[in-house]
Scaffold this motif. Sequence first.
Motif, PDB file in Angstrom:
ATOM      1  N   PHE A   1     -10.584 -99.611 -53.709  1.00 57.23           N
ATOM      2  CA  PHE A   1     -11.703-100.525 -53.545  1.00 57.23           C
ATOM      3  C   PHE A   1     -11.206-101.965 -53.521  1.00 57.23           C
ATOM      4  CE2 PHE A   1     -13.997 -97.060 -56.024  1.00 57.23           C
ATOM      5  CZ  PHE A   1     -14.591 -96.512 -54.899  1.00 57.23           C
ATOM      6  N   CYS A   2     -12.027-102.812 -52.946  1.00 58.17           N
ATOM      7  CA  CYS A   2     -11.734-104.244 -52.910  1.00 58.17           C
ATOM      8  C   CYS A   2     -12.687-104.952 -53.865  1.00 58.17           C
ATOM      9  CB  CYS A   2     -11.896-104.786 -51.495  1.00 58.17           C
ATOM     10  SG  CYS A   2     -11.325-106.480 -51.293  1.00 58.17           S
ATOM     11  N   VAL A   3     -12.121-105.668 -54.810  1.00 59.76           N
ATOM     12  CA  VAL A   3     -12.943-106.409 -55.759  1.00 59.76           C
ATOM     13  C   VAL A   3     -13.444-107.671 -55.066  1.00 59.76           C
ATOM     14  CG1 VAL A   3     -13.000-107.550 -58.001  1.00 59.76           C
ATOM     15  CG2 VAL A   3     -11.613-105.486 -57.681  1.00 59.76           C
TER      16      VAL A   3
ATOM     17  N   PHE B   1     -17.120 -99.800 -60.083  1.00 56.68           N
ATOM     18  CA  PHE B   1     -15.736-100.143 -60.393  1.00 56.68           C
ATOM     19  C   PHE B   1     -15.392-101.573 -59.984  1.00 56.68           C
ATOM     20  CE2 PHE B   1     -15.689 -95.580 -60.636  1.00 56.68           C
ATOM     21  CZ  PHE B   1     -14.778 -95.312 -61.640  1.00 56.68           C
ATOM     22  N   ASP B   2     -16.223-102.174 -59.146  1.00 55.68           N
ATOM     23  CA  ASP B   2     -15.976-103.566 -58.765  1.00 55.68           C
ATOM     24  C   ASP B   2     -16.044-104.483 -59.976  1.00 55.68           C
ATOM     25  OD1 ASP B   2     -15.888-105.328 -56.066  1.00 55.68           O
ATOM     26  OD2 ASP B   2     -17.067-106.382 -57.582  1.00 55.68           O
TER      27      ASP B   2
ATOM     28  N   GLY C   1      -7.075-103.849 -60.746  1.00 58.90           N
ATOM     29  CA  GLY C   1      -6.290-102.966 -61.604  1.00 58.90           C
ATOM     30  C   GLY C   1      -6.417-101.521 -61.165  1.00 58.90           C
ATOM     31  N   VAL C   2      -6.063-100.607 -62.071  1.00 59.38           N
ATOM     32  CA  VAL C   2      -6.102 -99.172 -61.783  1.00 59.38           C
ATOM     33  C   VAL C   2      -6.886 -98.462 -62.874  1.00 59.38           C
ATOM     34  CG1 VAL C   2      -4.735 -97.057 -61.551  1.00 59.38           C
ATOM     35  CG2 VAL C   2      -3.927 -99.188 -60.501  1.00 59.38           C
ATOM     36  N   CYS C   3      -7.837 -97.648 -62.472  1.00 58.76           N
ATOM     37  CA  CYS C   3      -8.550 -96.756 -63.383  1.00 58.76           C
ATOM     38  C   CYS C   3      -8.145 -95.321 -63.095  1.00 58.76           C
ATOM     39  CB  CYS C   3     -10.070 -96.881 -63.218  1.00 58.76           C
ATOM     40  SG  CYS C   3     -10.794 -98.373 -63.880  1.00 58.76           S
ATOM     41  N   LEU C   4      -8.278 -94.476 -64.111  1.00 60.04           N
ATOM     42  CA  LEU C   4      -8.061 -93.042 -63.960  1.00 60.04           C
ATOM     43  C   LEU C   4      -9.336 -92.315 -64.384  1.00 60.04           C
ATOM     44  CD1 LEU C   4      -4.501 -92.769 -65.535  1.00 60.04           C
ATOM     45  CD2 LEU C   4      -5.077 -92.911 -63.106  1.00 60.04           C
ATOM     46  N   ILE C   5      -9.756 -91.352 -63.574  1.00 54.99           N
ATOM     47  CA  ILE C   5     -10.920 -90.528 -63.896  1.00 54.99           C
ATOM     48  C   ILE C   5     -10.417 -89.147 -64.294  1.00 54.99           C
ATOM     49  CG2 ILE C   5     -13.022 -89.455 -63.002  1.00 54.99           C
ATOM     50  CD1 ILE C   5     -13.234 -91.759 -61.019  1.00 54.99           C
ATOM     51  N   TRP C   6     -10.881 -88.672 -65.455  1.00 51.35           N
ATOM     52  CA  TRP C   6     -10.508 -87.354 -65.986  1.00 51.35           C
ATOM     53  C   TRP C   6     -11.776 -86.548 -66.250  1.00 51.35           C
ATOM     54  CZ3 TRP C   6      -5.107 -87.273 -67.333  1.00 51.35           C
ATOM     55  CH2 TRP C   6      -4.499 -88.535 -67.426  1.00 51.35           C
TER      56      TRP C   6
ATOM     57  N   ARG D   1      -8.290-100.787 -57.784  1.00 51.96           N
ATOM     58  CA  ARG D   1      -9.205-101.895 -57.533  1.00 51.96           C
ATOM     59  C   ARG D   1      -8.367-103.094 -57.085  1.00 51.96           C
ATOM     60  NH1 ARG D   1      -9.501-100.398 -62.545  1.00 51.96           N
ATOM     61  NH2 ARG D   1      -9.303-102.534 -63.326  1.00 51.96           N
ATOM     62  N   ASN D   2      -8.378-103.316 -55.787  1.00 45.96           N
ATOM     63  CA  ASN D   2      -7.557-104.378 -55.201  1.00 45.96           C
ATOM     64  C   ASN D   2      -8.318-105.695 -55.145  1.00 45.96           C
ATOM     65  OD1 ASN D   2      -5.264-102.651 -54.407  1.00 45.96           O
ATOM     66  ND2 ASN D   2      -6.741-101.739 -52.990  1.00 45.96           N
TER      67      ASN D   2
END
Length: 358
Positions: free
Chosen positions: A152-154, A201-202, A207-212, A246-247
């Motif tokens: 995604f683009c922030v 997520f914006d 950064g980077v998120c992880l979904i579990w 998230r870029n």
Amino acid sequence: MKKSIWGLLVLSVLLFACESDDDTQAAVVPNAGMITGGPFTFIVDGNPDNVSGIQTDPDATGTNRSFVITDDQGVILGLPPTTADLENVDFDGAGAGVCLIWYLRFEDGLQGAEVGQNANDLQGDFDLSNSITVTRNAAPNAGTLSGGPFDFCVDGTPDMVSGITTDPAATGTNRTFVITDDQGVILGLPPDMAALEGVDFDGAGPGVCLIWYLRFEDDLVGAEPGMNANDLQGTFSLSNSITVTRNQPQAGMISGGPFEFIIDGNPDFVSGITLDGNATGSNSTWVITDDSLNILGLPPTLADVETVDFDGAGVGVCLIWYLRFEDGLQGAAVGENAADLEGCFSLSNSITVSRVSE
């Protein structure tokens, strides 16, 4: 004669007493009463699981007695004769499912009290108590989580994930999704798919998120925002993770110039342009436009910018920009207009190059 009559009377009394005893014995009806204890819930994890604390009714009656263990359909799995035998039964070995424990009081001649038979088909003089449930849950297994990864683009526009699927073979009494950063710190615990797909997520910034996906039993500890998923304790299983990147490209500031050249047939090159060092983004290029932002060139490096001969462009104004961007950028081509770029990108400030006639 009197003695004979007296003897007959005594004999009659004795016979009546015997008949009365027989009648009393025949009138005994087995009564298993109520058993107490449990219910029990175990995890099938290879560790022995035994019941304890079950009490029979002290007023229960019947010549014979036994406990009966059945499945939830009444099929007899075992007949431990005593409480001690019952407490030695390892329910872990039965695998996942539900068992019922009953208490049986009965008279001689009972039929059907055998492993493999059904307790609903018992025949004879007997009574079964209430049952106590033993639930044997499979050890939690979150399985494989599918979908993504996501980029995604922030940029202030909401970014939601979709198309994620959980493993249909996943097991565990409780469930939730877990969102962490790339170090395992828990950022959120959306309880179901709808809640997960509602996360923006914006708003988390770059950064980077992880979904579990998490399946667990009631003893889980540590599943709270701010805690670390690596420190969870209890009976649980975490799936694989899905990455959400998230870029937020930042071209930063460029310095140097402005430049003014005379169009006289001699090559004119810029020099001394610098970046501020804070630029971010997976990809980069320099962009040269006219003053209407029409793209004239895309030198990939500063060294390439410094080889551009602005004398050849004739009289006018050029603008030099620095561009940082993610994959998928559209419109970055000579002849296009920099105002029409689409994708995840950032353009720096511009440096002016004026080309004047002699």
